[in-house]
Every structure is written in C-alpha cells, then in structure tokens.
Write an enzyme that holds these catalytic residues in place. Sequence first.
Site, short mmCIF file in Angstrom:
data_model
loop_
_atom_site.label_atom_id
_atom_site.label_comp_id
_atom_site.label_asym_id
_atom_site.label_seq_id
_atom_site.Cartn_x
_atom_site.Cartn_y
_atom_site.Cartn_z
N HIS A 248 0.84 -1.20 0.00
CA HIS A 248 0.00 0.00 0.00
C HIS A 248 0.88 1.25 0.00
O HIS A 248 0.61 2.23 -0.69
CB HIS A 248 -0.89 0.02 1.24
CG HIS A 248 -1.98 -1.00 1.23
ND1 HIS A 248 -3.32 -0.67 1.30
CD2 HIS A 248 -1.95 -2.35 1.13
CE1 HIS A 248 -4.06 -1.77 1.27
NE2 HIS A 248 -3.24 -2.80 1.18
N ASP B 104 -5.88 5.91 1.98
CA ASP B 104 -5.96 4.48 1.74
C ASP B 104 -7.37 4.01 2.13
O ASP B 104 -8.03 4.62 2.96
CB ASP B 104 -4.92 3.75 2.61
CG ASP B 104 -4.81 2.29 2.23
OD1 ASP B 104 -3.95 1.97 1.40
OD2 ASP B 104 -5.60 1.46 2.74
#
Length: 485
Positions: free
Chosen positions: A20, A123
């Site tokens: 990520h 995110d």
Amino acid sequence: MESVGDQLNIIFLPFLASGHMIPMVEAARLFAAHGVTVTIVTTPYNALLFQKSIDHDRNSGHNISIHVVQFPHAEVGLPVGIENLNKCPSHDMVSKLYSGIHMLQQPFEQILFNLKPDCIVSDMFYPWTVQVATQLGIPRLLFHVSSYFAICAEHSVEKHRPHQSVESDIQTFVLPGLAHNIEMTKLQIMDNERFQDRYTEFLRVIKEAELKSYGTIFNSFNGLEHDYEEYYKTVIGVRAWSIGPIWLALNVDAADKAERGNTSIVQEHECMTWLNSKEPNSVLYISFGSLTKFSSAQLLEIAVGLEASGHQFMWVVRQRENDENQWLPEGFEKRMSDSEKGFIIKGWAPQLLIMGHPAIGGLVTHCGWNSILEGLNAGLPMITWPGFAEQFYQEKLVTDVLKIGVPVGVTAWCRSFDEVTEVVKREKVEKAVALVMGSGPEAMKMRKQARELSAAAKKTVESGGSSKANLISLINELKTVKHGS
Ligand code: UDP
C-alpha cells in the site's frame, strides 16, 4: 505567477503495509513533482523507509514533507519498530498492529484538522477520512492499490452471487456483467461473506466510504484495463482517475529503485553482477510480494520443481517464523550456487532493479497488483500463484484478460496472508516453469503481448499519454474546487 493562496495542499495517508505504502508514497511524490504541496502522514519506522527519496525530492525543489506520528507500541504490546504489516511474523502481532492503526485515527484526524489541506488522498483502510473531509469541506480521494478488474470482479460476485447456483466448491461459474468470460470456482472467489465478524463489518464500512468519496485514484492505465475502468465508473458509479504506472511516471532513478520500499538484504551489485553474466531472458524471477510466507513443505516443492525444470532462477524466499530451516532438498543451495543456476534472496529484494534486467525472462508472482504492473512493464510472461485478498481475481486478469501468464494451479483463496496452507506440488511448478521459460508458441505469444503492454505503459505516462493527462486534469479540477468555482 501562482500566489501562495493558489497553491494546492494535499495530505496523503498511506496504510502501514509495503504494497500500500510504496505506490501511495510514489503518488504523493508525483503530485509534488507537478507543483502540489504534499504532506505524507505516517509513523517513524515507516517514514525511515522513504525519507531518503523525500529528501532527494526536496533538494530538487519539490514541496513535499513527512509528518510523523508516534506509533502506540506500548499500548498495544508491540516491540518498538514494528509498525508495518510485513514486520509482523505472527497472527497475534498482526492483530496488535491493527489495534495500533485503529488508535492512530485520533492523532491522524488531529493533523488533518490542524493542517487544513485542500484534499485528502486516503488508503481504503481509513474510511473515517470521509467524515473528516466532509467536516473540512474538502474532497476525499480514495487511493486503490489493486486493479480495476479486481474491484469489478468482486462487485460482480457480490451483486449477482453466481457461486450460489453451483453444486460444488470446484464447479466453475461465470462472473456476470464483465466484458470477458471469467470463470471461477467457489473456492477461488474472495468470499468474505463466509465469515461474519468485525473484519467483514469493517470491509462493509470501507465500501460505503468508497461510494461517498469524491473519486478514486488508480495505479493503472487506460490502455490496460479500459473495460473495467468503464465498469467502475458506470456500474459501481464512482469517478476515477488512472494515473499509473506511477513509478514510471515518477521516473525513479537506479538509487531509488535499489532502496525502494525497504533496505535490501542483498547488495545491489551482487545480484546485478550475477544477472550480468546471464543470457537475455534466461532467468526466472520468483517473488511472492511483501507479506506471503510459505511453509517449509511448500518451499521444498518449489525448490525441487525449479531444479527439475533445469531453468535458471532468482528466488526471493520468505520463510514462516518458527518453521524449521529444513526446506531445501539435500545440497540444493550449494548445487545452485556452484552451477550458478540459482540465486536465493532470503529477505527484501531490489525488485524493480531485478525485473528491469535483460537477463530476467519470466516472473512467478503472487498476483499483488504492484508486482503485476512491474512485471508487465518489464515485458515478462508470468506464472500466477495467488493466495489471499484480491489475488485470485488478479490472476484471472493476467491469464484470461491480458493473456500474459499461466496459472501454477492454486485452488483455494485464503482470508489472510498468514493462512495460506495449500501446497502446490513440484510437478505443477516444473510444468509451469517449462512452459513460460521455454520457446514454444504459447510462451512466445505471452512474451509478445507483455512487450506490447510494456510499450503502452511507457507511452501513457509521457506527454500526450492518458495517465499524464488524467493527473493534470485531476490537479486542475482540485484547484477549481479549492477556489469554489
Ligand atoms: N517488493 C520489493 N522487494 C521484495 C518484496 C516486494 O521491492 O522483496 C515490492 C514490490 O516491488 C512491490 C511491493 O513490494 O512494489 C509489493 O506489492 P504487491 O502489490 O506486489 O504485493 P503485496 O506485498 O502487497 O502482497
């Protein structure tokens, strides 16, 4: 000339896992390279992983900084320094890390209110950023770290529930509403609904937040996933901007590549020297990303299958903690080293550098989105070996949509990276390696297709390319939103 008031300020909130964090930090750097003032909010250990590149960007005149928040180690019972999923060897540590991330919401929120940015890029694991953005009256952009295809396939399964009409776990069914004929089994789909607990409830909240977002940024490009970009925008109904491959757009240099994501366990020159001695396209690169760790039994099957194939390889091995160190066949490591057939990396590898080397001719991948993008950019045919999350959908993208890979033959999806138990046998490994590294028509076709995609990837981030145009148009739109017109 632009005054300070015109300056666009964006805060990036990456999740504390390499798959990520790497693309999101690179997205932040890309925005800064286009004149945006960027702040990345993270914890001390994670900041260290990319501090050098940020310093480099600042020295080049980019307005980018890191805002560090202490991780609550003591409160959750984790040793200092354990702040990233890839540092958690046990299930217990993973849940403690999640608890710590949950506790970070309050200090993260405080920073957002103090810094008052013009936009939040978040995110998916921070769904609460939707409410903060609403309170601040600014857009919240979601940053997806997977492909459009995976999101659309998951949507198709959730909406149409095709797995409910089959009689067995291994009977195939078609995923309705997609542009390609995608067939899967009940065991392969990402079926979180089989489990009803706090995590599935959290995933529902994450999906709601996606729908309430201003839009989504994808590390993908139009020429790669056109049909699924369309599906995402029209069927799921969220605006989207494809700005990838992001590291290509950023044009990272060799030093950046060597240290990308972590400190490499091997000296860069060591693996490059080894690769320099090899013929073009003669080495298979094997990597299962930043999280997947296999059992000794699986590692043994891989080793035997590789040796039997007779092909040269570079293998990044992550072994489970507490697993006995007896995963190699007798004398394997010495044989591979003496014959120079195999190079084993037991830890973090400089993956971008390796994949970009002309000696690499194929990739075994766990189907993490970053690795797939990196592989196709290098023009590599792939052997797909999915395990958890959206990896089985991404396998289908590689094998059935892009047609640049063959499956090794994993049959069952796992809910988490530390629950992978299926052992793929040596014969399957040997067969897939022989196919992809051989010179038969199927391999040639995949290689040609991968090279065409690689050329398209390079074009899309250049002037006149769609990813570059999308990035500029998004930045301009955010400036217009800031000025309320
Ligand atoms: N990576 C790396 N060295 C390693 C393992 C991974 O540089 O030894 C990088 C890889 O290049 C990719 C990222 O870490 O950019 C992993 O992301 P991916 O989506 O492929 O998989 P995940 O780790 O999220 O499962």
